[in-house]
Design a protein around this motif. Structure first.
Motif, short mmCIF file in Angstrom:
data_model
loop_
_atom_site.label_atom_id
_atom_site.label_comp_id
_atom_site.label_asym_id
_atom_site.label_seq_id
_atom_site.Cartn_x
_atom_site.Cartn_y
_atom_site.Cartn_z
N TYR A 175 0.87 -1.18 0.00
CA TYR A 175 0.00 0.00 0.00
C TYR A 175 0.90 1.22 0.00
CZ TYR A 175 1.06 0.07 5.00
OH TYR A 175 1.71 0.10 6.21
N ASP A 176 0.33 2.37 -0.37
CA ASP A 176 1.14 3.59 -0.36
C ASP A 176 0.36 4.80 0.17
OD1 ASP A 176 -0.52 4.07 -2.51
OD2 ASP A 176 1.07 4.11 -4.00
N TYR A 177 -0.80 4.57 0.70
CA TYR A 177 -1.62 5.67 1.22
C TYR A 177 -2.16 5.26 2.58
CZ TYR A 177 -5.40 9.16 1.37
OH TYR A 177 -6.25 10.18 1.71
N VAL A 178 -1.83 6.03 3.60
CA VAL A 178 -2.30 5.74 4.96
C VAL A 178 -3.28 6.83 5.35
CG1 VAL A 178 -1.64 5.31 7.34
CG2 VAL A 178 -0.08 4.67 5.49
N ALA A 179 -4.47 6.41 5.74
CA ALA A 179 -5.56 7.36 5.96
C ALA A 179 -6.17 7.24 7.34
CB ALA A 179 -6.64 7.12 4.91
N SER A 180 -6.80 8.33 7.73
CA SER A 180 -7.70 8.34 8.88
C SER A 180 -9.11 8.21 8.31
CB SER A 180 -7.59 9.66 9.64
OG SER A 180 -6.33 9.74 10.27
N TRP A 181 -10.00 7.66 9.12
CA TRP A 181 -11.38 7.41 8.70
C TRP A 181 -12.30 8.27 9.54
CZ3 TRP A 181 -13.93 2.14 10.24
CH2 TRP A 181 -15.27 2.12 9.86
N ILE A 182 -13.00 9.19 8.88
CA ILE A 182 -13.94 10.10 9.54
C ILE A 182 -15.35 9.74 9.08
CG2 ILE A 182 -14.67 12.50 9.80
CD1 ILE A 182 -11.71 13.27 9.11
N THR A 183 -16.25 9.60 10.02
CA THR A 183 -17.65 9.30 9.71
C THR A 183 -18.51 10.51 10.03
OG1 THR A 183 -17.36 6.96 10.21
CG2 THR A 183 -19.62 7.79 10.26
N LEU A 184 -19.38 10.90 9.11
CA LEU A 184 -20.38 11.92 9.40
C LEU A 184 -21.53 11.19 10.07
CD1 LEU A 184 -20.36 14.06 6.12
CD2 LEU A 184 -18.94 14.28 8.18
N LYS A 185 -21.82 11.54 11.32
CA LYS A 185 -22.74 10.76 12.14
C LYS A 185 -24.22 10.97 11.79
CE LYS A 185 -21.62 8.25 14.68
NZ LYS A 185 -21.26 6.84 14.48
N ILE A 186 -24.55 11.98 11.00
CA ILE A 186 -25.95 12.15 10.61
C ILE A 186 -26.33 11.05 9.61
CG2 ILE A 186 -25.45 13.79 8.74
CD1 ILE A 186 -28.16 15.18 9.69
N HIS A 187 -27.55 10.55 9.73
CA HIS A 187 -28.05 9.56 8.78
C HIS A 187 -28.49 10.31 7.52
CE1 HIS A 187 -31.26 6.26 7.80
NE2 HIS A 187 -30.37 6.40 6.85
N SER A 188 -27.62 10.31 6.54
CA SER A 188 -27.90 11.01 5.29
C SER A 188 -28.57 10.06 4.30
CB SER A 188 -26.60 11.55 4.69
OG SER A 188 -25.66 10.50 4.51
N SER A 189 -29.50 10.61 3.53
CA SER A 189 -30.15 9.83 2.49
C SER A 189 -29.17 9.58 1.35
CB SER A 189 -31.36 10.61 1.95
OG SER A 189 -31.84 10.01 0.77
N LEU A 190 -29.26 8.42 0.75
CA LEU A 190 -28.43 8.14 -0.42
C LEU A 190 -28.81 9.03 -1.59
CD1 LEU A 190 -28.29 4.28 -0.08
CD2 LEU A 190 -26.35 5.86 0.12
N ALA A 191 -30.00 9.64 -1.53
CA ALA A 191 -30.47 10.53 -2.60
C ALA A 191 -30.22 12.01 -2.29
CB ALA A 191 -31.96 10.30 -2.84
N ALA A 192 -29.58 12.30 -1.16
CA ALA A 192 -29.31 13.70 -0.79
C ALA A 192 -28.41 14.34 -1.85
CB ALA A 192 -28.67 13.77 0.58
N VAL A 193 -28.69 15.60 -2.14
CA VAL A 193 -27.93 16.32 -3.17
C VAL A 193 -27.07 17.38 -2.51
CG1 VAL A 193 -28.13 17.85 -5.17
CG2 VAL A 193 -29.73 15.94 -4.89
N GLY A 194 -25.77 17.37 -2.82
CA GLY A 194 -24.88 18.44 -2.42
C GLY A 194 -24.01 18.17 -1.21
N LEU A 195 -24.27 17.12 -0.44
CA LEU A 195 -23.48 16.88 0.77
C LEU A 195 -22.03 16.57 0.43
CD1 LEU A 195 -23.23 16.58 3.81
CD2 LEU A 195 -23.99 14.19 3.57
#
Length: 132
Positions: free
Chosen positions: A65-85
């Protein structure tokens, strides 16, 4: 529950949360069941299977691998159809010079940023709430 669609509500209540650990993106032709079970994300592409894994498992399994990342979760339950997030938070991160890799789950959006950018990314994402 279908999730929130209103962009203003989504941004105001995004509540970014850092998941513990370090994560890497690996690609394998045929990952073992153990590797698949430990994966945070699995995406099948024509060139191979991409997996997002805890870094310690990748090291233990001698995966490249060559990319080490942190994982951030947006805790709001967003719709899969939401526009613009995605556009809003990726723009906020881009304005700070931070690259992001995004995965949408059924309930939440998950953002992977380079480990060295974690604090700045959390600040940029948190500022979206106050700006909304």
């Amino acid at each position: 529950m279908a999730g929130e669609n209103n962009l203003e509500v989504l941004l105001k209540n995004a509540s970014p949360e850092l998941n513990p650990g370090r994560y890497v993106f690996c690609t394998l032709a045929a990952p073992s069941a153990e590797i698949k079970d430990a994966a945070i994300v699995i995406i099948r592409e024509a060139e191979g299977v991409t997996l997002v894994l805890p870094e310690d498992l990748a090291i233990q399994s001698a995966l490249r691998y060559d990319y080490v990342a942190s994982w951030i979760t947006l805790k709001i339950h967003s719709s899969l159809a939401a526009v613009g997030l995605t556009a809003a938070f990726s723009r906020a991160l881009a304005n700070k010079g931070i690259s992001c890799n995004v995965v949408a789950g059924y309930y939440h959006d998950h953002i992977f940023v380079a480990c060295e950018d974690t604090a700045s990314a959390l600040a940029a994402l948190s500022s979206l709430s106050s700006d909304a």
